[in-house]
Enzyme design. Structure first.
Site, PDB file in Angstrom:
ATOM      1  N   HIS A 195       0.434  -1.114  -0.137  1.00  0.00           N
ATOM      2  CA  HIS A 195      -0.153  -0.183  -0.055  1.00  0.00           C
ATOM      3  C   HIS A 195       1.170   1.410   0.430  1.00  0.00           C
ATOM      4  O   HIS A 195       0.926   2.660  -0.310  1.00  0.00           O
ATOM      5  CB  HIS A 195      -0.614   0.327   1.224  1.00  0.00           C
ATOM      6  N   GLU A 435      -7.816 -11.513  -9.972  1.00  0.00           N
ATOM      7  CA  GLU A 435      -6.912 -11.504  -9.183  1.00  0.00           C
ATOM      8  C   GLU A 435      -6.413 -12.482  -8.650  1.00  0.00           C
ATOM      9  O   GLU A 435      -5.267 -12.307  -7.475  1.00  0.00           O
ATOM     10  CB  GLU A 435      -7.166  -9.961  -9.218  1.00  0.00           C
ATOM     11  N   ASN A 458      -1.308  -6.666  -9.464  1.00  0.00           N
ATOM     12  CA  ASN A 458      -0.817  -6.843  -8.224  1.00  0.00           C
ATOM     13  C   ASN A 458      -0.751  -8.156  -6.904  1.00  0.00           C
ATOM     14  O   ASN A 458      -0.175  -8.814  -6.736  1.00  0.00           O
ATOM     15  CB  ASN A 458      -1.187  -5.857  -6.960  1.00  0.00           C
ATOM     16  N   ASP A 459      -2.690  -8.023  -7.404  1.00  0.00           N
ATOM     17  CA  ASP A 459      -2.961  -9.543  -6.249  1.00  0.00           C
ATOM     18  C   ASP A 459      -2.419 -10.992  -7.078  1.00  0.00           C
ATOM     19  O   ASP A 459      -2.144 -12.287  -6.731  1.00  0.00           O
ATOM     20  CB  ASP A 459      -4.170  -9.711  -6.141  1.00  0.00           C
ATOM     21  N   CYS A 506      -5.305  -3.371 -14.649  1.00  0.00           N
ATOM     22  CA  CYS A 506      -5.075  -1.988 -13.371  1.00  0.00           C
ATOM     23  C   CYS A 506      -4.196  -2.181 -12.591  1.00  0.00           C
ATOM     24  O   CYS A 506      -4.359  -1.023 -11.428  1.00  0.00           O
ATOM     25  CB  CYS A 506      -6.227  -1.693 -13.171  1.00  0.00           C
TER      26      CYS A 506
HETATM   27  C1  PEP Z   1      -4.200  -5.541  -8.181  1.00  0.00           C
HETATM   28  O1  PEP Z   1      -4.951  -6.198  -7.350  1.00  0.00           O
HETATM   29  O2  PEP Z   1      -3.521  -5.176  -9.103  1.00  0.00           O
HETATM   30  C2  PEP Z   1      -5.197  -4.350  -7.918  1.00  0.00           C
HETATM   31  C3  PEP Z   1      -5.604  -2.922  -8.867  1.00  0.00           C
HETATM   32  O3  PEP Z   1      -5.406  -4.051  -6.689  1.00  0.00           O
HETATM   33  P1  PEP Z   1      -5.519  -3.656  -5.178  1.00  0.00           P
HETATM   34  O4  PEP Z   1      -3.372  -2.955  -5.406  1.00  0.00           O
HETATM   35  O5  PEP Z   1      -6.105  -2.534  -4.358  1.00  0.00           O
HETATM   36  O6  PEP Z   1      -5.403  -4.974  -4.553  1.00  0.00           O
HETATM   37 MG    MG Z   2      -6.198  -6.461  -6.115  1.00  0.00          MG
END
Ligand code: PEP
Ligand code: MG
Length: 597
Positions: A195, A435, A458-459, A506
């Site tokens: 984060h 994800e 990311n996930d 994203c």
């Molecule tokens: C992700 O997981 O790539 C995403 C866009 O959401 P976050 O980073 O908030 O989990």
């Molecule tokens: Mg995510």
């Protein structure tokens, strides 16, 4: 006094830049309070010390409230009134003074004991709203402890060169952070997609994470250099180091201010493929970047920030206003609001009992389905805001069609209730975040029942490779370019294309130019990223031919390891587009055992 020696800490640079500044320590919420016995003769002095801390804490809250009003608007700032009231509550301060006297205890201990007692009473309250007030008590107690320590971090946050140093910058702390004055972030834990990293890139300040021991070894006010380009932080820099960095930062200033590409709208590759560029936003400090960097609307609004301070006590109407505001920021292209992604690393501490495996626990859509009222309130707020704003909903971390069906039923149900009540609202499209691996495998099925996909890379990396995205111990295993990740992306994009629905990528992958080129090679034409990354990704995509990218991406898909993919990217990008991808803009060569190395 002897000058402390220069110390270097190695970490991971996750948001670009170099800053010379002063440490501002931010506590992560875990307190270490010790008990010591006060002589009877000194008790009055101890009580006076406590009263002075109360005064100081009160002044701080009033000052923070003023800042918060500017940054977050009056709607959010009034929460600090509750903190002032607590600090003025004679019963509370009287109890703490009595504790000091009766136990002959130091003020810190008395604050801890009385605070804990009060907190346990609150935790038993049935009414959810009142129970949530416990977090205000926590906050006020924490502030009192800081005031007693003689440090005034929040006042210091107004200094122009504050470098926030924290063990782990929790999302809840973000709401209070003076983002306009924070010049850089340095944390003991975290990774590229943690984060802190996302936030730092969002507001465009340098950050280095995974510094292990930094927090313990700093004091507020220490001189510090954050150098994300070299993945390091230098505490107490020696005069020669300082001089060198001053020269370097002066010469870097120019491209920074003139570097913003002011174009907007989609970017076209050399062969004419149009790629949409949207913005990911979370905190209001990021909003101005949407227009500034020419984003086509907001592709991902991480809505859970709204709950960072007051939890679920944030009313439907307050939420509605917040969604309308972000819609204004996004303009004609609209906003995709992600339903609260709570749990996991997000605001876990406020909403849940500790879980053994938070990333695999009651997170995101699961949290919403378990706490239906929270989800229903949010859905109502979005639907009502959508009457006059272009909004869509995306469901976080769905595992398969059953999560999607359950969420859609709730959304339809809330729409029906609004109709029955004669309230105005707007229809919204519903998308699914892809994800987790199960969603990738079931993507064909999910695509048939949603309006669009969003690929949260990311996930996707975290869950595909089973690597905690916030744990620096395993950062070496967090390989965005792992073939398994690329196959997951490929498969999801194909499922979307076959079903004729759009797919937006994203995750942070989209904001790294070389990775974005690979995404185009895999067929992506819609990206959403940290606003400040848009110009550099735009520049890269405008200079490539998507047909070349496709050929390279296909070769990457047949690789065995992340090292193999990275070396293809290094060699081929370097040859085809040397101006766009000089070695420093490509993945670094790693010291691992790969057949191509
Ligand atoms: C992700 O997981 O790539 C995403 C866009 O959401 P976050 O980073 O908030 O989990
Ligand atoms: Mg995510």
């Amino acid at each position: 006094m002897e000058q402390p020696h220069e110390v270097r800490f190695k970490g991971l640079g996750v948001s670009e830049g170099i800053v010379i500044g002063q440490v501002l320590r931010m506590h992560d919420g875990t307190r270490h309070v010790y008990h010591w016995r006060i002589n009877i003769a000194d008790l009055e002095a101890e009580r006076r010390r406590f009263r002075a801390a109360v005064q100081l804490a009160r002044q701080q809250v009033v000052a923070i409230k003023k800042q918060a009003e500017k940054r977050m608007g009056k709607d959010h700032a009034y929460i600090f009134d509750a903190h002032v009231l607590l600090l003025e509550d004679e019963k509370l301060t009287g109890d703490i003074e009595r504790q000091i006297t009766d136990e002959q205890a130091n003020a810190e201990w008395a604050v801890e004991v009385v605070g804990d007692r009060l907190l346990s009473l609150y935790s038993e309250i049935k009414d959810e709203y009142l129970r949530e007030r416990g977090s205000d008590i926590e906050d006020v107690m924490q502030r009192l402890l800081v005031a007693l320590s003689g440090v005034q971090p929040r006042r210091r946050s107004l200094s122009e060169d504050a470098v926030i140093v924290s063990q782990d910058l929790l999302p809840s702390a973000v709401a209070e952070l003076d983002l306009e004055h924070a010049r850089a972030l340095a944390t003991d834990t975290g990774g590229w997609t943690s984060h802190t990293a996302i936030l730092a890139r969002g507001i465009g300040i340098p950050a280095v994470v995974g510094l292990r021991d930094l927090y313990r070894r700093t004091r507020t006010g220490d001189r510090i250099i954050v150098d994300s380009t070299r993945n390091e932080v230098i505490l107490h820099p020696a005069p020669a180091t300082l001089e060198r960095y001053q020269a370097e930062t002066a010469s870097r200033m120019k491209p920074r201010s003139s570097g913003a590409v002011r174009e907007s709208g989609p970017v076209r590759t050399v062969d004419g493929v149009e790629v949409r560029m949207r913005a990911n936003v979370e905190v209001p400090a990021e909003f101005e970047g949407v227009e500034k960097f020419g984003a086509q609307g907001v592709g991902l609004y991480r809505s859970e920030f709204l709950l960072a301070r007051r939890g679920v006590a944030v009313s439907e109407q307050e939420q509605q206003l917040a969604y309308e505001e972000v819609a204004r920021v996004a303009g004609e292209d609209g906003v995709i609001i992600r339903l609260f992604d709570l749990g996991g690393e997000n605001l876990r501490e406020q909403f849940q009992e500790p879980e053994k495996n938070p990333a695999l626990g009651l997170r995101a859509i699961r949290f919403g389905l378990r706490n239906e009222e929270v989800m229903r309130t949010q859905v109502r707020a979005i639907l009502t805001a959508a009457e006059n704003a272009k909004l869509k909903i995306v469901l976080p971390m769905v595992a398969d069609v059953s999560d999607v069906r359950r969420a859609k039923t709730i959304i339809t149900d809330e729409g029906n209730k609004l109709t029955e009540a004669g309230r105005g609202f707007g229809e919204v499209s519903i998308g699914a975040m892809i994800e987790v691996p199960s969603a990738v495998f079931m993507a064909d099925n999910i695509a048939r029942i949603v309006d669009f996909f969003e690929l949260g890379t990311n996930d996707l990396v975290q869950y595909t490779l089973a690597v905690d995205r916030g744990n620096d111990e395993v950062a070496d295993w967090f390989r965005t370019l792992h073939p398994a990740v690329l196959h997951s992306i490929d498969r999801s994009l194909k499922s979307a294309a076959n079903a004729g629905i759009p797919a937006i990528v994203c995750g942070e992958m989209a904001s790294t130019p070389a990775y974005a080129v690979l995404l185009i090679g895999l067929g992506a034409t819609d990206l959403s990223m940290t606003p400040s990354a848009i110009p550099r990704v735009r520049r890269a995509l405008a200079g490539i031919d998507s047909r070349d990218a496709r050929v390279i991406a296909q070769d990457c898909l047949s690789c065995e390891t992340a090292d193999d993919v990275e070396s293809i990217v290094r060699e081929r990008f370097g040859k085809l587009w040397p101006d766009l991808f000089p070695p420093k803009n490509l993945p670094e060569r790693r010291q691992t055992n790969s057949k191509t190395e």
